[in-house]
Write a protein that holds these residues in place. Structure first.
Motif, PDB file in Angstrom:
ATOM      1  N   ALA A 159       0.826  -1.207   0.000  1.00 19.60           N
ATOM      2  CA  ALA A 159       0.000   0.000   0.000  1.00 19.60           C
ATOM      3  C   ALA A 159       0.862   1.261   0.000  1.00 19.60           C
ATOM      4  CB  ALA A 159      -0.928  -0.010   1.212  1.00 19.60           C
ATOM      5  N   LEU A 160       1.967   1.220   0.710  1.00 18.05           N
ATOM      6  CA  LEU A 160       2.857   2.381   0.779  1.00 18.05           C
ATOM      7  C   LEU A 160       3.473   2.704  -0.579  1.00 18.05           C
ATOM      8  CD1 LEU A 160       4.701   1.790   4.171  1.00 18.05           C
ATOM      9  CD2 LEU A 160       3.580   3.919   3.495  1.00 18.05           C
ATOM     10  N   HIS A 161       4.056   1.697  -1.224  1.00 14.52           N
ATOM     11  CA  HIS A 161       4.779   2.042  -2.452  1.00 14.52           C
ATOM     12  C   HIS A 161       3.845   2.254  -3.641  1.00 14.52           C
ATOM     13  CE1 HIS A 161       4.651  -1.892  -4.538  1.00 14.52           C
ATOM     14  NE2 HIS A 161       4.926  -2.471  -3.399  1.00 14.52           N
ATOM     15  N   ILE A 162       2.610   1.766  -3.546  1.00 13.94           N
ATOM     16  CA  ILE A 162       1.651   2.055  -4.614  1.00 13.94           C
ATOM     17  C   ILE A 162       1.109   3.478  -4.476  1.00 13.94           C
ATOM     18  CG2 ILE A 162      -0.652   1.496  -5.491  1.00 13.94           C
ATOM     19  CD1 ILE A 162       0.001  -1.423  -4.989  1.00 13.94           C
ATOM     20  N   ARG A 163       0.816   3.890  -3.259  1.00 10.47           N
ATOM     21  CA  ARG A 163       0.249   5.230  -3.053  1.00 10.47           C
ATOM     22  C   ARG A 163       1.297   6.318  -3.274  1.00 10.47           C
ATOM     23  NH1 ARG A 163      -3.982   8.154  -1.076  1.00 10.47           N
ATOM     24  NH2 ARG A 163      -5.269   6.279  -1.110  1.00 10.47           N
ATOM     25  N   PHE A 164       2.554   6.031  -2.953  1.00  9.80           N
ATOM     26  CA  PHE A 164       3.601   7.053  -3.045  1.00  9.80           C
ATOM     27  C   PHE A 164       4.670   6.604  -4.042  1.00  9.80           C
ATOM     28  CE2 PHE A 164       1.834   7.211   1.253  1.00  9.80           C
ATOM     29  CZ  PHE A 164       1.371   8.521   1.276  1.00  9.80           C
ATOM     30  N   PRO A 165       4.641   7.116  -5.265  1.00  9.56           N
ATOM     31  CA  PRO A 165       5.598   6.682  -6.288  1.00  9.56           C
ATOM     32  C   PRO A 165       7.057   6.897  -5.903  1.00  9.56           C
ATOM     33  CG  PRO A 165       3.777   7.890  -7.292  1.00  9.56           C
ATOM     34  CD  PRO A 165       3.629   8.047  -5.811  1.00  9.56           C
ATOM     35  N   LYS A 184       9.537   9.770   4.140  1.00  9.26           N
ATOM     36  CA  LYS A 184       9.116  11.138   3.800  1.00  9.26           C
ATOM     37  C   LYS A 184       7.647  11.188   3.375  1.00  9.26           C
ATOM     38  CE  LYS A 184      13.711  12.915   2.623  1.00  9.26           C
ATOM     39  NZ  LYS A 184      14.428  11.788   3.228  1.00  9.26           N
ATOM     40  N   ILE A 185       6.818  10.618   4.227  1.00 12.33           N
ATOM     41  CA  ILE A 185       5.375  10.731   4.051  1.00 12.33           C
ATOM     42  C   ILE A 185       4.798  11.362   5.307  1.00 12.33           C
ATOM     43  CG2 ILE A 185       5.313   8.706   2.551  1.00 12.33           C
ATOM     44  CD1 ILE A 185       4.105   7.161   4.908  1.00 12.33           C
ATOM     45  N   SER A 186       3.530  11.723   5.267  1.00 11.78           N
ATOM     46  CA  SER A 186       2.886  12.391   6.395  1.00 11.78           C
ATOM     47  C   SER A 186       2.026  11.416   7.189  1.00 11.78           C
ATOM     48  CB  SER A 186       2.013  13.540   5.884  1.00 11.78           C
ATOM     49  OG  SER A 186       1.209  14.065   6.925  1.00 11.78           O
ATOM     50  N   LYS A 187       1.978  11.621   8.500  1.00 11.09           N
ATOM     51  CA  LYS A 187       1.088  10.817   9.335  1.00 11.09           C
ATOM     52  C   LYS A 187      -0.376  11.002   8.943  1.00 11.09           C
ATOM     53  CE  LYS A 187       3.550  10.064  13.691  1.00 11.09           C
ATOM     54  NZ  LYS A 187       3.440  10.191  15.166  1.00 11.09           N
ATOM     55  N   GLU A 188      -0.679  12.132   8.340  1.00  7.23           N
ATOM     56  CA  GLU A 188      -2.056  12.377   7.915  1.00  7.23           C
ATOM     57  C   GLU A 188      -2.513  11.368   6.860  1.00  7.23           C
ATOM     58  OE1 GLU A 188      -2.202  16.384   6.581  1.00  7.23           O
ATOM     59  OE2 GLU A 188      -1.924  17.251   8.591  1.00  7.23           O
ATOM     60  N   ASP A 189      -1.561  10.721   6.194  1.00 10.70           N
ATOM     61  CA  ASP A 189      -1.899   9.743   5.161  1.00 10.70           C
ATOM     62  C   ASP A 189      -2.127   8.341   5.718  1.00 10.70           C
ATOM     63  OD1 ASP A 189      -1.720  11.405   2.796  1.00 10.70           O
ATOM     64  OD2 ASP A 189       0.437  11.497   3.173  1.00 10.70           O
ATOM     65  N   PHE A 190      -1.906   8.140   7.015  1.00 14.49           N
ATOM     66  CA  PHE A 190      -2.025   6.795   7.582  1.00 14.49           C
ATOM     67  C   PHE A 190      -3.397   6.160   7.338  1.00 14.49           C
ATOM     68  CE2 PHE A 190       1.550   6.975  11.026  1.00 14.49           C
ATOM     69  CZ  PHE A 190       2.488   7.096  10.012  1.00 14.49           C
ATOM     70  N   ALA A 227      -5.515   6.559   4.898  1.00 11.63           N
ATOM     71  CA  ALA A 227      -5.644   6.164   3.492  1.00 11.63           C
ATOM     72  C   ALA A 227      -4.769   4.954   3.182  1.00 11.63           C
ATOM     73  CB  ALA A 227      -5.270   7.333   2.582  1.00 11.63           C
ATOM     74  N   ILE A 228      -3.555   4.928   3.735  1.00 16.74           N
ATOM     75  CA  ILE A 228      -2.667   3.782   3.531  1.00 16.74           C
ATOM     76  C   ILE A 228      -3.297   2.522   4.116  1.00 16.74           C
ATOM     77  CG2 ILE A 228      -0.402   2.802   4.078  1.00 16.74           C
ATOM     78  CD1 ILE A 228       0.588   5.747   4.341  1.00 16.74           C
ATOM     79  N   ALA A 229      -3.830   2.648   5.328  1.00 21.53           N
ATOM     80  CA  ALA A 229      -4.466   1.505   5.984  1.00 21.53           C
ATOM     81  C   ALA A 229      -5.649   1.000   5.169  1.00 21.53           C
ATOM     82  CB  ALA A 229      -4.908   1.896   7.391  1.00 21.53           C
ATOM     83  N   GLN A 230      -6.435   1.919   4.635  1.00 21.25           N
ATOM     84  CA  GLN A 230      -7.586   1.538   3.816  1.00 21.25           C
ATOM     85  C   GLN A 230      -7.129   0.822   2.551  1.00 21.25           C
ATOM     86  OE1 GLN A 230     -10.744   2.181   4.952  1.00 21.25           O
ATOM     87  NE2 GLN A 230     -11.565   0.972   3.250  1.00 21.25           N
ATOM     88  N   ASP A 231      -6.067   1.322   1.921  1.00 20.78           N
ATOM     89  CA  ASP A 231      -5.539   0.684   0.709  1.00 20.78           C
ATOM     90  C   ASP A 231      -5.114  -0.756   0.976  1.00 20.78           C
ATOM     91  OD1 ASP A 231      -5.902   3.056  -0.638  1.00 20.78           O
ATOM     92  OD2 ASP A 231      -3.777   3.617  -0.646  1.00 20.78           O
ATOM     93  N   SER A 232      -4.578  -1.011   2.169  1.00 25.67           N
ATOM     94  CA  SER A 232      -4.014  -2.330   2.455  1.00 25.67           C
ATOM     95  C   SER A 232      -5.075  -3.415   2.620  1.00 25.67           C
ATOM     96  CB  SER A 232      -3.135  -2.266   3.711  1.00 25.67           C
ATOM     97  OG  SER A 232      -3.912  -2.059   4.878  1.00 25.67           O
ATOM     98  N   ILE A 233      -6.344  -3.031   2.687  1.00 31.25           N
ATOM     99  CA  ILE A 233      -7.409  -4.029   2.821  1.00 31.25           C
ATOM    100  C   ILE A 233      -7.521  -4.869   1.558  1.00 31.25           C
ATOM    101  CG2 ILE A 233      -9.898  -4.363   3.072  1.00 31.25           C
ATOM    102  CD1 ILE A 233      -9.984  -1.848   4.774  1.00 31.25           C
TER     103      ILE A 233
END
Length: 426
Positions: free
Chosen positions: A308-314, A385-391, A393-399
Motif C-alpha cells: 500500500a505504501l509504495h503504490i500510493r507514493f511513487p 518522507k510521508i505524512s502521518k495524515e496519510d495513515f 488512506a494507507i491503511a484503507q488501501d491495504s485491505i
C-alpha cells in the motif's frame, strides 16, 4: 485493546491441516530460461521463431529506453520480427500508461509481447495481454472484494499472446500469473488480475541488461532477500520439493549477500538473486494449494502495508517500504515458537543460550534494524518522507491486496491495526 492484540485479530478462515509433508501434489508449465552474456543476441530470436510470432512488441520504462541500449539490442536481434516498442510505463504501472501501451501494441498488430525491465514492466505486460485479448470491462475483470466474502478473481478464458520476459531485476514477478496496476482514480487504488495464461513462455537473463540496473537498486533486493530468507528459516516446509527450493534459496541469499560486499560489480551474486526468485516461485507452485503458515512458525507479514505504501507514493521504492516496516512488525508480532526463534536467530548469527523467547524476538528485530541502517536503507516509516495524515488512506488501501488479505476481512479492525502498526513504525 493493545496493539499486539489488534494485530493478532484477522480474517477467520477454515484452514486445512497439511500435517503430512509426504502426501502432496506439484504442478508446473512449459517455459525456457536463457542466462548469459549477449543472451538477447543469442537466444531471443530463436524463441520468437519457436513461438511462431511475426510481430514482437516491446514494453519498457522511460529509463530503460533513455539510459540503456537494451531496446536497440532487441531490435537488432529480431530484425524484421520487431514490431515496435512502448516506453511510457512508469513506476507501479499506472492504469493510463497500461491502457496507452495496450493501444500501441494493438495498432502495431503485435502477436508476441516482450517485457524489458523490472517488476513493474513484467506485471504491466501481463495486464496488457489481458486487455488485448479479453473484451470485458477492465474493472469488472479485476479481482473483486465483496463485502463479507473472500476475494475472488474472475476467470479470464480468452487465449493470450505468448510473452517473453527480459528481466533486469530479480523480481518474484518474473514468471507468475498475477498482476496489478496502480489505479488511484478508483476506490481501491489498485486493479489486480490473475490469469495463468499470461505466464511467460521464456525468460532471458542477459548479463549486460542486468548490469545496467543501478547498483543501489540491486543492493536493495540483495539485502531484503538476505533478511527475508533468515526470517523464513523456521518455517516448516509443506513437502520435500518445497524444502529443497527454500533451503537452496537461503544458501543463495547468504552467498549473494557476502559477494555483494566483496565485489559489488560482479555478475555472480546478481544471478544468484535471480535464481532464488525463480526458485521461490517454483516453491509456491509445488506447495499444497491452500496451505498456510502453521501457528508459531513466523512473524506477522508486512506485505500488505508495504505494498500500500509504495503504490500510493511513487517516490517510495518497494524494497524501502518493506525495510521501513520490518523491524517493527517483528517486535509487534505474536511470539513464534522457540524452534522458529532459534532458527531465525541462528540464520542471523545472533543466537545466544539463556535468552528468553521475548529477548530473542527483540534481538532479532534489533539485528534486522541494525542491518538496514548499516546498509543505508530506511528502518522507519518516518524515513520514507510521508505524512502521518496519510495513515488512514494507507491503511484503507491495504485491505484490498490479494496476496495479503484474500480471505474474509474485518475492514474496521484491519484499518485500526494497520494505523497502529504505522504509528509504531514511525
Amino acid at each position: 485493546m493493545t496493539l499486539r492484540e489488534m494485530l493478532r485479530r484477522g480474517p477467520i478462515m477454515a484452514v486445512k491441516d497439511f500435517s503430512n509433508p509426504y502426501e502432496f501434489s506439484a504442478r508446473s508449465y512449459e517455459w525456457r530460461l536463457h542466462c548469459g552474456p549477449e543472451a538477447i543476441e543469442n537466444r531471443l530470436k530463436e524463441e520468437v521463431i519457436r513461438l511462431g510470432a511475426k510481430r514482437a512488441f516491446v514494453f519498457c520504462s522511460p529509463s530503460i529506453k533513455s539510459k540503456t541500449n537494451s531496446v536497440e539490442r532487441v531490435q537488432a536481434a529480431l530484425g524484421p520480427l520487431f514490431a515496435g516498442y512502448f516506453d511510457g510505463i512508469h513506476v507501479e504501472a499506472p492504469y493510463p500508461d497500461v491502457v496507452a501501451a495496450t493501444e500501441a501494441a494493438r495498432e502495431a498488430g503485435a502477436d508476441l509481447l516482450i517485457s524489458l525491465g523490472a517488476g513493474t514492466i513484467v506485471v504491466a505486460t501481463r495486464v496488457i495481454n489481458i486487455y488485448l485479448c479479453e473484451t470485458g470491462d477492465h474493472q469488472a475483470m479485476a479481482t473483486q472484494y465483496p463485502e463479507g466474502k473472500p476475494a475472488v478473481s474472475p476467470r479470464l478464458n480468452a487465449p493470450k499472446l505468448p510473452t517473453i520476459n527480459i528481466t533486469t531485476t530479480p523480481t518474484g514477478a518474473m514468471n507468475r500469473g498475477g498482476q496489478g496496476v496502480a489505479s488511484p482514480h478508483l476506490d481501491q487504488n489498485r486493479l489486480e488480475y490473475f490469469d495463468p495464461k499470461t505466464r511467460p513462455a521464456a525468460l532471458i537473463w542477459d548479463h549486460e541488461a542486468i548490469m545496467a540496473t543501478p547498483l543501489n537498486m540491486m543492493r536493495g533486493f540483495c539485502i531484503n532477500g538476505y533478511i527475508g530468507s533468515a526470517l523464513g528459516a523456521g518455517r516448516r516446509s509443506e513437502n520435500p520439493l518445497v524444502e529443497a527450493d527454500r533451503e537452496h534459496m537461503k544458501a543463495l541469499h547468504q552467498r549473494a549477500y557476502r559477494r555483494m560486499h566483496e565485489d559489488p560489480n560482479a555478475i555472480d551474486w546478481r544471478i544468484d538473486l535471480f535464481t532464488s526468485a525463480l526458485l521461490g516461485n517454483r516453491a509456491a507452485d509445488d506447495s499444497l494449494r491452500g496451505a498456510h503458515m502453521h501457528n508459531g512458525e513466523s512473524f506477522e507479514s508486512d506485505y500488505g502495508l508495504g505494498t500500500a505504501l509504495h503504490i500510493r507514493f511513487p517516490h517510495v521504492w518497494q524494497q524501502d517500504s518493506g525495510s521501513a516496516l520490518r523491524a517493527t512488525v517483528i517486535r509487534q508480532s505474536k511470539a513464534p515458537s522457540k524452534e522458529t526463534l532459534e532458527a531465525v536467530a541462528r540464520a542471523l548469527n545472533i543466537w545466544q543460550d539463556g535468552r528468553s523467547l521475548e529477548q530473542t524476538q527483540m534481538a532479532i528485530a534489533d539485528e534486522v534494524e541494525r542491518i538496514y541502517r548499516a546498509e543505508g536503507m530506511p528502518a522507519s516509516v518516518r524515513e520514507l518522507k510521508i505524512s502521518k495524515e496519510d495513515f488512514p488512506a494507507i491503511a484503507q488501501d491495504s485491505i484490498k491486496i490479494f496476496n495479503s488479505n484474500a480471505g474474509l476481512r474485518d475492514p474496521e479492525n484491519h484499518v485500526r491495526g494497520a494505523i497502529a502498526m504505522l504509528e509504531a513504525a514511525w
